[in-house]
Design an enzyme around this catalytic site. Sequence first.
Site, PDB file in Angstrom:
ATOM      1  N   ASP A  68       2.346 -10.309   9.582  1.00  0.00           N
ATOM      2  CA  ASP A  68       3.377  -9.475   8.954  1.00  0.00           C
ATOM      3  C   ASP A  68       3.065  -9.402   7.463  1.00  0.00           C
ATOM      4  O   ASP A  68       3.180 -10.401   6.737  1.00  0.00           O
ATOM      5  CB  ASP A  68       4.751 -10.099   9.198  1.00  0.00           C
ATOM      6  CG  ASP A  68       5.895  -9.222   8.695  1.00  0.00           C
ATOM      7  OD1 ASP A  68       5.641  -8.350   7.840  1.00  0.00           O
ATOM      8  OD2 ASP A  68       7.039  -9.423   9.156  1.00  0.00           O
ATOM      9  N   HIS A  69       2.686  -8.199   7.014  1.00  0.00           N
ATOM     10  CA  HIS A  69       2.241  -8.055   5.631  1.00  0.00           C
ATOM     11  C   HIS A  69       3.395  -8.146   4.627  1.00  0.00           C
ATOM     12  O   HIS A  69       3.162  -8.202   3.412  1.00  0.00           O
ATOM     13  CB  HIS A  69       1.513  -6.720   5.459  1.00  0.00           C
ATOM     14  CG  HIS A  69       0.295  -6.812   4.599  1.00  0.00           C
ATOM     15  ND1 HIS A  69       0.285  -7.484   3.390  1.00  0.00           N
ATOM     16  CD2 HIS A  69      -0.960  -6.343   4.758  1.00  0.00           C
ATOM     17  CE1 HIS A  69      -0.919  -7.403   2.851  1.00  0.00           C
ATOM     18  NE2 HIS A  69      -1.705  -6.715   3.653  1.00  0.00           N
ATOM     19  N   ARG A  70       4.618  -8.188   5.090  1.00  0.00           N
ATOM     20  CA  ARG A  70       5.754  -8.425   4.190  1.00  0.00           C
ATOM     21  C   ARG A  70       5.805  -9.882   3.751  1.00  0.00           C
ATOM     22  O   ARG A  70       6.277 -10.207   2.659  1.00  0.00           O
ATOM     23  CB  ARG A  70       7.077  -8.058   4.877  1.00  0.00           C
ATOM     24  CG  ARG A  70       7.229  -6.603   5.260  1.00  0.00           C
ATOM     25  CD  ARG A  70       8.488  -6.416   6.083  1.00  0.00           C
ATOM     26  NE  ARG A  70       8.475  -7.205   7.312  1.00  0.00           N
ATOM     27  CZ  ARG A  70       9.468  -7.241   8.210  1.00  0.00           C
ATOM     28  NH1 ARG A  70      10.577  -6.540   7.994  1.00  0.00           N
ATOM     29  NH2 ARG A  70       9.363  -7.978   9.294  1.00  0.00           N
TER      30      ARG A  70
END
Length: 445
Positions: free
Chosen positions: A416-418
């Site tokens: 998850d790039h968040r």
Amino acid sequence: MKDFRLPDPGEGLVEADIVSWRVAVGDEVKVNDVLLEIETSKSLVELPSPYAGTVVKFLVEEGQTVEVGTPIITIDDGEDEAPEGSGPNLVGYGSTGRGPKRRPRREKDPSPEHELIQQSLDYTGPVGRRSDDVTPFEPEANRWQAGEPLPSPGVPERVDSGADRPKAKPPVRKYARERGVDLAEVSPTGPDGTITREDIDRALANPGTGKETRIPVKGVRKATADAMVKSFYSAPHASEWITFDVSNTMELVEQLKARREFRDVRVTPLLVYIRAICLTLKKHPELNATWDEKNREIVQHGQVNMGIAAATPRGLMVPNIKGAEQLTLLELAQQVTDLVATARAGKLQPRDYAHGTITLTNVGVFGVDSGTAILNPDETVIVAMGSIERRPWVLGTGADERIEPRWVTTVSMTFDHRVIDGEQASLFLKDLAGLLRDPALAMIY
């Protein structure tokens, strides 16, 4: 005469699938005898009888999807038919004095994890209990804690009340239904005119390849589809992969198999991967986290609940090992052995899925090099094991450079790039590969 209506076994259900009847018309049943088995989005559940008496007729067929509150079976209890609004007020019936109604949809946390936790918390008593039955019983919450498994699929054939209905066992009926085959058009070859899976295969082959097949999406398949769509469209997925030599890991696996304490447990590369992920997370704890959309926070978890993606007869399941980082290699092996056996038997319970923090999936068992997996909802990382194969590999440097056959694999991770950026993901994957390339490095972690 009493009609038993489909109750909600504590999952906030609107509907459920009728898997199989455990009784036949004319059978005598007692209170709490199992009448049938239903399938929800995550579990198979046995429903007990709220009445003692004789089975008069079935009001729904195996394979049907019915709403909570729908009458499903009639039982003659020797009493006159109860007036409207009387009788036991079971979970899912609605309040007394009114007829059954569809359970209203309620706004839910989008994650299947929430639904599974809620299932284990909400169910506070046995389904179908008579209002005048005062036999003491153990609260359902205690039964979850005791670890009593749910029933596994596959049950004996029942005698059907309809003489003209084709004879087939429940698994065969499901097999035919999923392939769009009408059992009335199948020629039986089994004992006493029973239809077998082979009969269905022959029926499918006879019409040729032009026949369209429609497969209903329900149960685990439906829950998985919904979860994957929500995950893919809510979290920005990014993937990386690395190819490396795991010959030392394969040697370690063989050494463990030879040890006496490991003889009764599953020892595979999967076990070493789980241990390596736990050790790598000690160095990179920021990956063992969840994105909290409501509060716009990143929640880093205090323990590793390692999810193991498992292909089962009921579809893809992802139970997890709680506190995996605290377990020894032998304890992990015991947990994996029990988890795999329970999953394959279809006896996983809601608590087995709840609170996962990271997932490992082994696509290599299907001969696949690797893949870009979709995140399990509310998790930041999923690691995919690729196939482990003998390949020519370059060893040494300079004048010592040579090519030898080695065990080589590709491992990928989706994140998850968040929650984490590319650098954090890359360092984690590099360190994980380093441990699997040389398990002796575990001594310094």
